[in-house]
Design a protein around this motif. Structure first.
Motif, mmCIF file in Angstrom:
data_model
loop_
_atom_site.group_PDB
_atom_site.id
_atom_site.type_symbol
_atom_site.label_atom_id
_atom_site.label_comp_id
_atom_site.label_asym_id
_atom_site.label_seq_id
_atom_site.Cartn_x
_atom_site.Cartn_y
_atom_site.Cartn_z
ATOM 1 N N ALA A 51 0.829 -1.208 0.000
ATOM 2 C CA ALA A 51 0.000 0.000 0.000
ATOM 3 C C ALA A 51 0.865 1.260 0.000
ATOM 4 O O ALA A 51 0.540 2.251 -0.676
ATOM 5 C CB ALA A 51 -0.929 0.000 1.212
ATOM 6 N N THR A 52 1.968 1.238 0.739
ATOM 7 C CA THR A 52 2.873 2.385 0.774
ATOM 8 C C THR A 52 3.463 2.652 -0.600
ATOM 9 O O THR A 52 3.534 3.803 -1.053
ATOM 10 C CB THR A 52 4.003 2.142 1.789
ATOM 11 O OG1 THR A 52 3.437 1.938 3.084
ATOM 12 C CG2 THR A 52 4.955 3.328 1.844
ATOM 13 N N VAL A 57 3.520 5.801 -5.797
ATOM 14 C CA VAL A 57 3.507 5.808 -7.262
ATOM 15 C C VAL A 57 2.340 6.632 -7.782
ATOM 16 O O VAL A 57 2.496 7.436 -8.721
ATOM 17 C CB VAL A 57 3.445 4.361 -7.797
ATOM 18 C CG1 VAL A 57 3.181 4.361 -9.301
ATOM 19 C CG2 VAL A 57 4.738 3.632 -7.491
ATOM 20 N N VAL A 58 1.168 6.457 -7.190
ATOM 21 C CA VAL A 58 0.005 7.236 -7.620
ATOM 22 C C VAL A 58 0.234 8.722 -7.362
ATOM 23 O O VAL A 58 -0.097 9.579 -8.193
ATOM 24 C CB VAL A 58 -1.268 6.742 -6.896
ATOM 25 C CG1 VAL A 58 -2.448 7.675 -7.170
ATOM 26 C CG2 VAL A 58 -1.615 5.328 -7.348
ATOM 27 N N ALA A 59 0.823 9.047 -6.203
ATOM 28 C CA ALA A 59 1.119 10.445 -5.888
ATOM 29 C C ALA A 59 2.110 11.030 -6.888
ATOM 30 O O ALA A 59 1.955 12.176 -7.345
ATOM 31 C CB ALA A 59 1.672 10.569 -4.467
ATOM 32 N N ILE A 60 3.142 10.271 -7.255
ATOM 33 C CA ILE A 60 4.117 10.736 -8.243
ATOM 34 C C ILE A 60 3.437 11.026 -9.574
ATOM 35 O O ILE A 60 3.695 12.051 -10.226
ATOM 36 C CB ILE A 60 5.241 9.694 -8.403
ATOM 37 C CG1 ILE A 60 6.133 9.687 -7.159
ATOM 38 C CG2 ILE A 60 6.074 9.964 -9.653
ATOM 39 C CD1 ILE A 60 7.109 8.528 -7.115
ATOM 40 N N MET A 208 5.346 5.508 -14.115
ATOM 41 C CA MET A 208 4.688 4.854 -12.991
ATOM 42 C C MET A 208 5.194 3.432 -12.797
ATOM 43 O O MET A 208 5.436 2.996 -11.663
ATOM 44 C CB MET A 208 3.169 4.847 -13.208
ATOM 45 C CG MET A 208 2.507 6.210 -13.131
ATOM 46 S SD MET A 208 0.715 6.120 -13.479
ATOM 47 C CE MET A 208 0.147 5.167 -12.066
ATOM 48 N N GLY A 209 5.366 2.701 -13.911
ATOM 49 C CA GLY A 209 5.869 1.341 -13.802
ATOM 50 C C GLY A 209 7.274 1.300 -13.214
ATOM 51 O O GLY A 209 7.572 0.474 -12.340
ATOM 52 N N GLY A 210 8.140 2.201 -13.690
ATOM 53 C CA GLY A 210 9.495 2.251 -13.157
ATOM 54 C C GLY A 210 9.521 2.610 -11.684
ATOM 55 O O GLY A 210 10.259 2.006 -10.891
ATOM 56 N N LEU A 215 10.289 1.227 -5.904
ATOM 57 C CA LEU A 215 9.788 1.420 -4.540
ATOM 58 C C LEU A 215 9.350 0.105 -3.912
ATOM 59 O O LEU A 215 9.669 -0.179 -2.755
ATOM 60 C CB LEU A 215 8.631 2.418 -4.545
ATOM 61 C CG LEU A 215 9.006 3.874 -4.823
ATOM 62 C CD1 LEU A 215 7.764 4.738 -4.892
ATOM 63 C CD2 LEU A 215 9.946 4.398 -3.753
ATOM 64 N N TYR A 216 8.611 -0.701 -4.668
ATOM 65 C CA TYR A 216 8.123 -1.943 -4.073
ATOM 66 C C TYR A 216 9.278 -2.889 -3.769
ATOM 67 O O TYR A 216 9.301 -3.546 -2.725
ATOM 68 C CB TYR A 216 7.123 -2.622 -5.003
ATOM 69 C CG TYR A 216 6.514 -3.857 -4.381
ATOM 70 C CD1 TYR A 216 5.693 -3.761 -3.266
ATOM 71 C CD2 TYR A 216 6.791 -5.121 -4.894
ATOM 72 C CE1 TYR A 216 5.142 -4.883 -2.672
ATOM 73 C CE2 TYR A 216 6.244 -6.256 -4.311
ATOM 74 C CZ TYR A 216 5.424 -6.131 -3.205
ATOM 75 O OH TYR A 216 4.887 -7.245 -2.624
ATOM 76 N N ALA A 217 10.259 -2.948 -4.684
ATOM 77 C CA ALA A 217 11.398 -3.824 -4.437
ATOM 78 C C ALA A 217 12.166 -3.383 -3.197
ATOM 79 O O ALA A 217 12.564 -4.214 -2.370
ATOM 80 C CB ALA A 217 12.317 -3.843 -5.659
ATOM 81 N N LEU A 218 12.378 -2.078 -3.050
ATOM 82 C CA LEU A 218 13.137 -1.590 -1.906
ATOM 83 C C LEU A 218 12.367 -1.777 -0.602
ATOM 84 O O LEU A 218 12.939 -2.152 0.431
ATOM 85 C CB LEU A 218 13.489 -0.111 -2.107
ATOM 86 C CG LEU A 218 14.537 0.146 -3.207
ATOM 87 C CD1 LEU A 218 14.671 1.638 -3.461
ATOM 88 C CD2 LEU A 218 15.881 -0.445 -2.824
#
Length: 509
Positions: A51-52, A57-60, A208-210, A215-218
């Motif tokens: 969720a974080t 990503v949506v905010a970006i 968005m994909g990048g 972010l999710y990986a980190l």
């Protein structure tokens, strides 16, 4: 002759303060209250991490489209529409009883609230160029200091009264107030069609994909890194490639979404590096301070919110002093060196704690010194990074958008780095401590015997097992405390390096 005054200057200042305060409030409150929220919606830490990442990503994406939308519906319409979307998302989160609904609410909140920080800074530019514009900077900095500082206290109050949804109710109420004020103060002029930027929907999806992959990986690395690092590293590399492709496309396009070519200025790029570092420290400390106080020192959750707020709110009087100095001398270097010196001192205080440390006598001073670090570094960067863009309205706006897109990265990277470091250091300390967790160790046997006698009346035959369980809990707490001290030791090194680097640099003077 008096400086020109905007006819609705007071309303503009209120909008600036509220929109900026909401951004820092929501980040601080949701991070601080993540544990109770997880329990209430039945989510796992991995789901909360997802969720974080999705919110960021949506905010970006929303920030990247901000000027494109304002060109077509005007400032007033943009803020009103953003608030409507944000409030809907907050209502979904507040009424959540499951993770899918909470995730949906955070997505909607990101769509509406992601651009709040950028809006607050750009509304400052609506005040006519004059010394009065500095009032807008004061309102902006006040939103940062008070929003970030009060977040732990407000979150702890909401949860301790059994109503975690109050976090989202407060955010929605503040947003509605901002929209009401905006309705009477913000202009609604549109940009002529021939001067508008293009949408670039495909490139937005690439970005968005990048961003999501990185972010999710980190964030996921704090759970899976040591078990399966290769897919996570690959995701970061692919994500970075996608973001680089987006930047190159925008740099060479005649009508880009973000005018990258006009932002390739040393002062701006240096400022973005400092901003990203500052937001990483912000995210990491928001994560680690509760870990230190609750997980490492064992203090009640409700009390640590009061202590953390009392420390972070020091950013407000720090800025009051800074504002007085700025009226006479705006040179940046002294503020940077002072700020990173504060970070060093904060780390020195917190890395020397022991299990007998008191919250107010020992922990609070370290948090207060950290609170004093935030303002000199962040506000100085905000003032100096955009100096070369002041005469280019589009580049200035796009520069603010890019800066706040990086802020979403910075906070998430800070949280991910802190969580990964905590896992690494905890496992190292735990492996050492476990060497003495056996019956052959005299100290262990003595402690287990004493606890067994204490538990005999309440646990009967299970007293020895209860004693061992209690010692295991103490062992884990010691590992968390030692790992937290390692983190604040790292902050000492970062603060020293930052102070030396800012003394040597010649770009942000």
């Amino acid at each position: 002759m008096s400086a020109p005054k905007h006819p609705h200057e007071t309303g503009l200042l209120i909008c600036i303060f509220l929109l900026n305060a909401i951004e820092f409030l929501q980040g601080g409150m949701i991070t601080f209250a993540s544990g109770p929220i997880l329990g209430e919606i039945g989510a796992s830490p991995e789901e909360f991490t997802f969720a974080t990442a999705v919110y960021a990503v949506v905010a970006i994406a929303a920030i990247s489209k901000q000027r494109w939308i304002i060109e077509r519906i005007g400032w007033r319409g943009f803020v009103q529409a953003s608030v409507v979307v944000f409030v809907i998302g907050a209502a979904l989160c507040a009424s959540s009883d499951s993770f899918p609904q909470y995730l949906g609410g955070r997505v909607v909140m990101g769509l509406g609230g992601g651009p709040f920080l950028t809006s607050a800074r750009l509304i400052v530019q609506l005040i006519p160029p004059s010394p009065r514009r500095f009032r807008g900077i004061l309102a902006f900095a006040g939103g940062l200091a008070i929003g970030n500082g009060s977040a732990p206290l407000l979150a702890s109050l909401a949860v301790s009264h059994g109503d975690w949804s109050g976090i989202f109710v407060l955010l929605a109420a503040m947003a509605i107030l901002a929209a009401v004020v905006a309705s009477f103060t913000l202009p609604n002029q549109l940009v002529p069609a021939e001067k508008r930027s293009q949408a670039h929907p495909l490139m937005t999806l690439v970005m968005m994909g990048g961003a999501f992959l990185i972010l999710y990986a980190l964030l996921r690395a704090s759970y899976d890194f040591y078990a399966d690092a290769m897919p996570l590293v690959l995701a970061v590399l692919v994500g970075a490639g996608a973001l680089l492709y987006f930047a190159m496309h925008q740099h060479g396009h005649e009508r880009p979404l973000l005018v990258m070519k006009r932002l390739m200025i040393p002062r701006y790029l240096t400022g973005m590096a400092v901003f990203t570092l500052g937001y990483m420290v912000l995210g990491a400390n928001n994560y680690m301070l509760p870990v230190l106080m609750q997980g490492g020192l064992g203090f009640p959750w409700e009390v640590i919110g009061q202590v953390q707020t009392a420390g972070l709110i020091v950013a407000a009087p720090t800025f009051a002093v800074m504002a007085m100095i700025l009226k006479k001398n705006q040179s940046a270097k002294k503020f940077y060196v002072t700020g990173f010196t504060f970070l060093t001192l904060s780390g020195l205080v917190l890395m020397r704690l022991n299990p007998e440390a008191g919250l107010w006598s020992d922990v609070w001073p370290g948090i207060a010194i950290y609170g004093a670090f935030i303002t000199p570094v962040m506000v100085t960067t905000a003032l100096h990074s955009f100096m070369d863009l002041q005469g280019d309205e589009v580049a200035f706006a796009n520069g603010q958008q890019l800066k706040n897109m990086l802020s979403q990265f910075g906070v998430s990277l800070g949280i991910a780095g802190a969580a990964l470091g905590l896992q690494w250091r905890s496992s190292e300390h735990l492996s050492v401590l476990l060497q003495r967790f056996n019956g052959d160790d005299a100290a262990f046997s003595h402690a287990a015997g004493q606890l067994g006698e204490q538990f005999a009346s309440s646990h009967g035959a299970q007293a020895p097992m209860a004693a061992i369980a209690s010692l295991a809990q103490q062992l884990n707490q010691q590992a968390v405390l030692l790992s937290s001290l390692d983190y604040f030791g790292f902050l000492v090194a970062l603060g020293v390096a930052g102070a030396l680097l800012m003394m040597a640099q010649r770009v942000l003077k």
